[in-house]
Enzyme design. Structure first.
Site, PDB file in Angstrom:
ATOM      1  N   HIS A  37     -15.399  -4.484   6.780  1.00 46.43           N
ATOM      2  CA  HIS A  37     -14.763  -4.401   5.323  1.00 46.43           C
ATOM      3  C   HIS A  37     -14.689  -5.450   4.382  1.00 46.43           C
ATOM      4  CE1 HIS A  37     -12.550  -1.288   7.182  1.00 46.43           C
ATOM      5  NE2 HIS A  37     -12.173  -1.896   8.246  1.00 46.43           N
ATOM      6  N   LYS A  58       0.789  -0.972  -0.142  1.00 44.86           N
ATOM      7  CA  LYS A  58       0.011  -0.052   0.072  1.00 44.86           C
ATOM      8  C   LYS A  58       0.825   1.474   0.167  1.00 44.86           C
ATOM      9  CE  LYS A  58      -4.246  -2.081   1.910  1.00 44.86           C
ATOM     10  NZ  LYS A  58      -3.884  -3.433   1.881  1.00 44.86           N
ATOM     11  N   ARG A 107      -6.971  -8.151 -10.301  1.00 42.86           N
ATOM     12  CA  ARG A 107      -7.437  -9.437 -10.648  1.00 42.86           C
ATOM     13  C   ARG A 107      -8.863  -8.910 -10.898  1.00 42.86           C
ATOM     14  NH1 ARG A 107     -10.662  -9.498  -6.023  1.00 42.86           N
ATOM     15  NH2 ARG A 107      -9.709  -8.831  -4.041  1.00 42.86           N
ATOM     16  N   GLU A 136      -3.799   7.241   7.883  1.00 40.79           N
ATOM     17  CA  GLU A 136      -4.768   8.399   7.288  1.00 40.79           C
ATOM     18  C   GLU A 136      -5.445   8.842   7.733  1.00 40.79           C
ATOM     19  OE1 GLU A 136      -4.498   6.049   2.568  1.00 40.79           O
ATOM     20  OE2 GLU A 136      -6.262   6.004   4.248  1.00 40.79           O
TER      21      GLU A 136
END
Length: 513
Positions: free
Chosen positions: A250, A131, A308, A215
């Site tokens: 999530h 990331k 993907r 973040e």
């Protein structure tokens, strides 16, 4: 052990490959098999001990056993899969999603074996797999980023300094994380140290990488993703957006396209940013750029890229009229994309509901034998499923056993069609989340499109309306009567009749050891 089926077909000379191995299981393996059959390409399935009688094994032209039930010893054993691919004489491997689909080591092993990998390059995967490196690349490409740390955060003191700069709340993420692992939201300064240590620990335990970054946490955001597609000739297009904000921890539950709430001008900017992102790394194949959308300020920020095919790809297929799996196959052969950006238009509205073998209120998996299974039917309805009567849902893998996808000329029509389809869907013997979907679809926040990623977490309760009970009670009584009748016969005979007779309708099987 190798299984060969009688529906093997000769490959047309214009087919891109002669034979493809599908390195996956369940509904996605079936999805790829069907695309291959329409192209006249032979298919090879692989299966673990637990999947010996899974539907994807029956539908492929050939099937090979690859190991014990745990995925680490079977579907993640890339050396065994390469060995099988060589033995079967395939020229390509499609990884589906999950398992080895984003593993650059596997991609390079395929190349060394002289087998085409149907997917992006290993360099694409490595660029976006971490990331922090992905954020750096996106910043360079001019893609909006959530305010936060510029790189990895190594100490609690560094974390506190960043908080003073961007404020609370924040989210701490493991750089190699995914699926909700290695993530913590922090709303109070007193929670920073414990959350920081927990994320580092999970990053090390799950992904062998303790590095984390920070973040700004956006309250009540939307999760919007853009489907992108690139080829080896430098062409990259976007195939519009999907809204994936109905999720729990999530994990996505319902997806739809187009988004019912993001303004059109913002959607266009997202599409342009997604194409820039994909072009910046020379992306090849199908991929998804995921954005977080601030529902208050109407800003969007890069979150991550999935290199993907996505679980929710069918809703994109239904609104644009393109078979993404076939396109993957042609691009992997070196052909240019069959369309340009100006050729792709969204038409109507599509919704996908993920049907899982799990308790609809506790979300705990519910493995076991399916007693009765009747898939819904009707116009503008697609079912991607590997469930059938008598099938034993294993405990070893993701609990999703089917996807119900509906299309409508309007969003309201697609929702009504989904409600009708779910009312028809019969699955007994195990618990499923069908009633959860029906409750969500009837909720005012879903109906008006104002739902966010916090929708399920905030005061959501699965309530079954009376109309659901009346339908389900009748179905239950019928299913109970059928079950009672079957139970009078011996278990072995019943299993033979349900499974063996069903198989004999579609093909003959010869087992070779």
């Amino acid at each position: 052990m190798k299984t060969m089926h009688s529906h093997e077909i000769s490959t047309p000379q214009n087919a891109p490959f002669k034979k493809i191995l599908i390195a996956n299981r369940g509904e996605i393996a079936i999805r790829v098999t069907r695309a291959c059959r329409e192209l006249g390409i032979g298919t090879v399935a692989v299966f673990s001990d637990a999947d010996r009688e899974s539907l994807h094994v029956f539908l492929a032209d050939e099937a090979y056993h690859i190991g014990p039930s745990p995925s680490k010893e079977s579907y993640l054993n890339y050396k065994k899969i390469i060995e099988v691919a060589k033995a079967a004489g395939v020229d390509a491997i499609h990884p589906g999603y999950g398992f080895l689909s984003e593993n650059p080591i596997f991609v390079r092993a395929c190349k060394e074996a002289g087998i085409t990998f149907i997917g992006p390059t290993p360099e694409n995967m490595e660029s976006m797999g971490d990331k922090l490196s992905a954020k750096a690349l996106m910043k360079k490409a001019g893609v909006p980023l959530v305010p936060g740390s510029d790189g990895g955060v190594e100490t609690v003191e560094e974390a506190l300094a960043i908080v003073k700069k961007i404020g609370l709340p924040i989210i701490i993420k493991a750089t190699a994380g995914g699926g909700g692992k290695g993530m913590r939201v922090v709303r109070h300064e007193s929670e920073i140290e414990s959350a920081f240590r927990a994320c580092r620990s999970e990053g090390q335990n799950y992904f062998a990488n303790p590095t984390v970054y920070i973040e700004r946490f956006i309250n009540d955001p939307k999760h919007i993703e853009i489907q992108v597609f690139g080829d080896t000739h430098g062409n990259v297009v976007h195939l519009f957006e999907r809204e994936c904000s109905v999720q729990r921890r999530h994990q996505k539950i319902i997806e739809e396209s187009p988004s019912p709430s993001v303004p059109m001008d913002v959607k266009l900017k997202m599409g342009e940013a997604a194409v820039r992102a994909a072009k910046s790394i020379g992306y090849v194949g199908a991929g998804t750029i995921e954005f977080i959308f601030d529902n208050q300020t109407k800003e969007f920020f890069f979150m991550e890229m999935n290199t993907r095919l996505q679980v929710e790809h069918p809703i994109t297929e239904l609104v644009i009229g393109v078979d993404l799996v076939k396109e993957q196959i042609f691009v992997a052969k070196g052909q240019p994309l069959s369309f340009k950006q100006e050729n792709i238009k969204q038409k109507g509205h599509a919704i996908e509901a993920r049907i899982c073998a799990e308790d609809p209120t506790t979300y705990k998996p519910s493995p076991g034998q399916i007693r009765a299974c009747r898939h819904p039917q009707g116009p503008f309805l697609r079912i991607d499923s590997y469930a059938y009567p008598g099938y034993e849902v294993p405990i070893y893998y993701d609990p999703m056993i089917a996807k119900v996808i509906t299309w409508g000329d309007t969003r309201e029509e697609a929702i009504d069609r989904m409600q009708r389809a779910l009312a028809e869907f019969v699955l007994t013997g195990i618990k499923t989340n069908i009633v959860l979907h029906r409750t969500i679809l009837g909720h005012e926040k879903f109906l008006d499109g104002s739902y966010t990623t916090q929708f399920i977490e905030k005061n959501f309760e699965v309530l079954e309306p009376q109309m659901f009970r009346e339908v389900n009670d009748k179905v239950f009584l019928i299913a109970a009567a059928i079950t009672a009748f079957e139970d009078r016969k011996s278990k072995d005979v019943r299993r033979f009749n349900v499974r063996s007779n069903w198989r004999s309708l579609s093909r003959k099987i010869a087992l070779r050891t």
